[in-house]
Design a protein around this motif. Structure first.
Motif, PDB file in Angstrom:
ATOM      1  N   VAL A   1      68.495  39.788  41.378  1.00 62.83           N
ATOM      2  CA  VAL A   1      69.145  38.761  40.559  1.00 62.83           C
ATOM      3  C   VAL A   1      69.620  39.393  39.257  1.00 62.83           C
ATOM      4  CG1 VAL A   1      68.857  36.565  39.354  1.00 62.83           C
ATOM      5  CG2 VAL A   1      67.672  36.958  41.532  1.00 62.83           C
ATOM      6  N   TRP A   2      70.933  39.344  39.007  1.00 65.00           N
ATOM      7  CA  TRP A   2      71.481  39.912  37.774  1.00 65.00           C
ATOM      8  C   TRP A   2      71.143  39.031  36.577  1.00 65.00           C
ATOM      9  CZ3 TRP A   2      72.964  44.702  37.824  1.00 65.00           C
ATOM     10  CH2 TRP A   2      73.562  45.251  38.951  1.00 65.00           C
ATOM     11  N   MET A   3      70.889  39.704  35.438  1.00 62.77           N
ATOM     12  CA  MET A   3      70.584  38.968  34.215  1.00 62.77           C
ATOM     13  C   MET A   3      70.940  39.844  33.012  1.00 62.77           C
ATOM     14  SD  MET A   3      66.934  37.152  33.221  1.00 62.77           S
ATOM     15  CE  MET A   3      66.903  36.281  34.801  1.00 62.77           C
ATOM     16  N   PRO A   4      71.617  39.301  31.996  1.00 63.46           N
ATOM     17  CA  PRO A   4      71.890  40.094  30.793  1.00 63.46           C
ATOM     18  C   PRO A   4      70.608  40.413  30.040  1.00 63.46           C
ATOM     19  CG  PRO A   4      72.568  37.823  30.484  1.00 63.46           C
ATOM     20  CD  PRO A   4      72.194  37.961  31.913  1.00 63.46           C
ATOM     21  N   ARG A   5      70.619  41.517  29.321  1.00 62.70           N
ATOM     22  CA  ARG A   5      69.415  41.998  28.648  1.00 62.70           C
ATOM     23  C   ARG A   5      68.839  40.961  27.682  1.00 62.70           C
ATOM     24  NH1 ARG A   5      66.861  46.675  26.717  1.00 62.70           N
ATOM     25  NH2 ARG A   5      65.079  45.901  25.554  1.00 62.70           N
ATOM     26  N   MET A   6      69.684  40.292  26.927  1.00 61.94           N
ATOM     27  CA  MET A   6      69.183  39.332  25.952  1.00 61.94           C
ATOM     28  C   MET A   6      68.444  38.178  26.632  1.00 61.94           C
ATOM     29  SD  MET A   6      70.052  40.876  23.241  1.00 61.94           S
ATOM     30  CE  MET A   6      69.909  39.767  21.848  1.00 61.94           C
ATOM     31  N   ARG A   7      68.906  37.795  27.813  1.00 61.19           N
ATOM     32  CA  ARG A   7      68.226  36.714  28.536  1.00 61.19           C
ATOM     33  C   ARG A   7      66.901  37.199  29.102  1.00 61.19           C
ATOM     34  NH1 ARG A   7      71.538  34.014  33.181  1.00 61.19           N
ATOM     35  NH2 ARG A   7      72.990  33.754  31.432  1.00 61.19           N
ATOM     36  N   ILE A   8      66.854  38.466  29.526  1.00 63.24           N
ATOM     37  CA  ILE A   8      65.594  39.033  30.011  1.00 63.24           C
ATOM     38  C   ILE A   8      64.545  38.958  28.901  1.00 63.24           C
ATOM     39  CG2 ILE A   8      64.431  41.161  30.737  1.00 63.24           C
ATOM     40  CD1 ILE A   8      66.985  41.936  32.216  1.00 63.24           C
ATOM     41  N   ASP A   9      64.938  39.350  27.683  1.00 60.10           N
ATOM     42  CA  ASP A   9      64.001  39.298  26.558  1.00 60.10           C
ATOM     43  C   ASP A   9      63.565  37.861  26.278  1.00 60.10           C
ATOM     44  OD1 ASP A   9      64.092  42.020  26.298  1.00 60.10           O
ATOM     45  OD2 ASP A   9      65.441  42.046  24.577  1.00 60.10           O
ATOM     46  N   ALA A  10      64.498  36.927  26.389  1.00 61.78           N
ATOM     47  CA  ALA A  10      64.162  35.518  26.177  1.00 61.78           C
ATOM     48  C   ALA A  10      63.169  35.036  27.230  1.00 61.78           C
ATOM     49  CB  ALA A  10      65.421  34.660  26.208  1.00 61.78           C
ATOM     50  N   HIS A  11      63.344  35.494  28.473  1.00 61.04           N
ATOM     51  CA  HIS A  11      62.418  35.123  29.545  1.00 61.04           C
ATOM     52  C   HIS A  11      61.030  35.700  29.294  1.00 61.04           C
ATOM     53  CE1 HIS A  11      65.637  33.261  31.610  1.00 61.04           C
ATOM     54  NE2 HIS A  11      65.090  33.286  32.807  1.00 61.04           N
TER      55      HIS A  11
END
Length: 237
Positions: free
Chosen positions: A54-64
């Motif tokens: 599942v693709w995800m931008p880095r900033m969203r990964i940090d938010a998760h």
């Protein structure tokens, strides 16, 4: 023994950590990190990584991470912004070099970061928003940095449009991005200056100690067997 599932994600615009593939006429995700996840699973059969397709931008990964929705991130540097969100396991996954790209028709040939500092606003360095290299460049001090773009393609296009003098990105990754964009005759790479950085596996700070030990032990074994080096070497440019 019950299977332990660790949640992760494929970081967008991070080739060759994560690479878009086509398998059996269906989209898939491969790359260094996916290969490392599969190697860990092979050694530790009760451990499984979920989300690397599942693709995800880095900033969203940090938010998760902040919201306790992700357990593991693959391939991050030892920077305060990273260690604020997650703990880094001690075994380095791989080491990369950061290179600078310029237009072919630009005769610039800096030998040091001071040479670029002296260029002032004529020496803008572009990087990808949210990536660790942005922190590193800021920490060097005195450099003009544009980290507004979210992909290599965007920064390469900005470079050709003379909206910046340099594009800084890691190798492996940089040459493939230039080739994929079809800019091999328009963009060249500089030999100097260059940065080297180690990349690690980041995990949730409150991850259970037994799960932490399983991953740690697997990475140590892969390192001792030379498997981490073998995986990385497959993606060298």
């Amino acid at each position: 023994m019950a299977t332990i599932v660790l949640r992760t994600a494929a970081q967008e615009s991070s080739e060759p950590k994560f690479i878009a593939l086509n398998q059996y006429n269906k989209p898939a995700i491969g790359g260094i990190c996916v290969d490392i996840f599969r190697a860990i699973e092979k050694l530790t059969t009760n451990l499984r990584f979920e989300g690397d397709q599942v693709w995800m931008p880095r900033m969203r990964i940090d938010a998760h991470f902040r919201n306790n929705q992700i357990d593991v991130i693959c391939g991050v540097q030892n920077l305060p912004r990273n260690t604020e969100h997650y703990q880094l396991l001690p075994t380095p996954l791989f080491t990369v070099n950061y290179l600078l790209a310029v237009r072919v028709d630009d005769p610039i040939n800096p030998q040091s970061w001071d040479d670029i500092r002296r260029l002032g606003k004529e020496g803008i360095i572009m990087a990808i928003h949210g990536f660790g290299i942005v922190d590193i460049l800021h920490n060097l001090g005195g450099l003009q940095i544009d980290a507004g773009a979210t992909s290599s393609l965007s920064n390469l296009r900005k470079l050709l449009a003379a909206r910046g003098r340099f594009y800084c990105h890691r190798s492996p990754g940089m040459k493939a991005a230039i080739k994929s964009a079809g800019f091999e005759k328009q963009i060249r790479l500089l030999d100097q200056p260059m940065l080297s950085e180690k990349f690690y596996l980041g995990v949730r700070k409150n991850l259970a100690s037994e799960q932490l030990k399983l991953i740690n032990d697997a990475l140590l074994m892969l390192d001792k067997k030379g498997e981490l080096t073998r995986i990385f070497d497959q993606y060298r440019e």
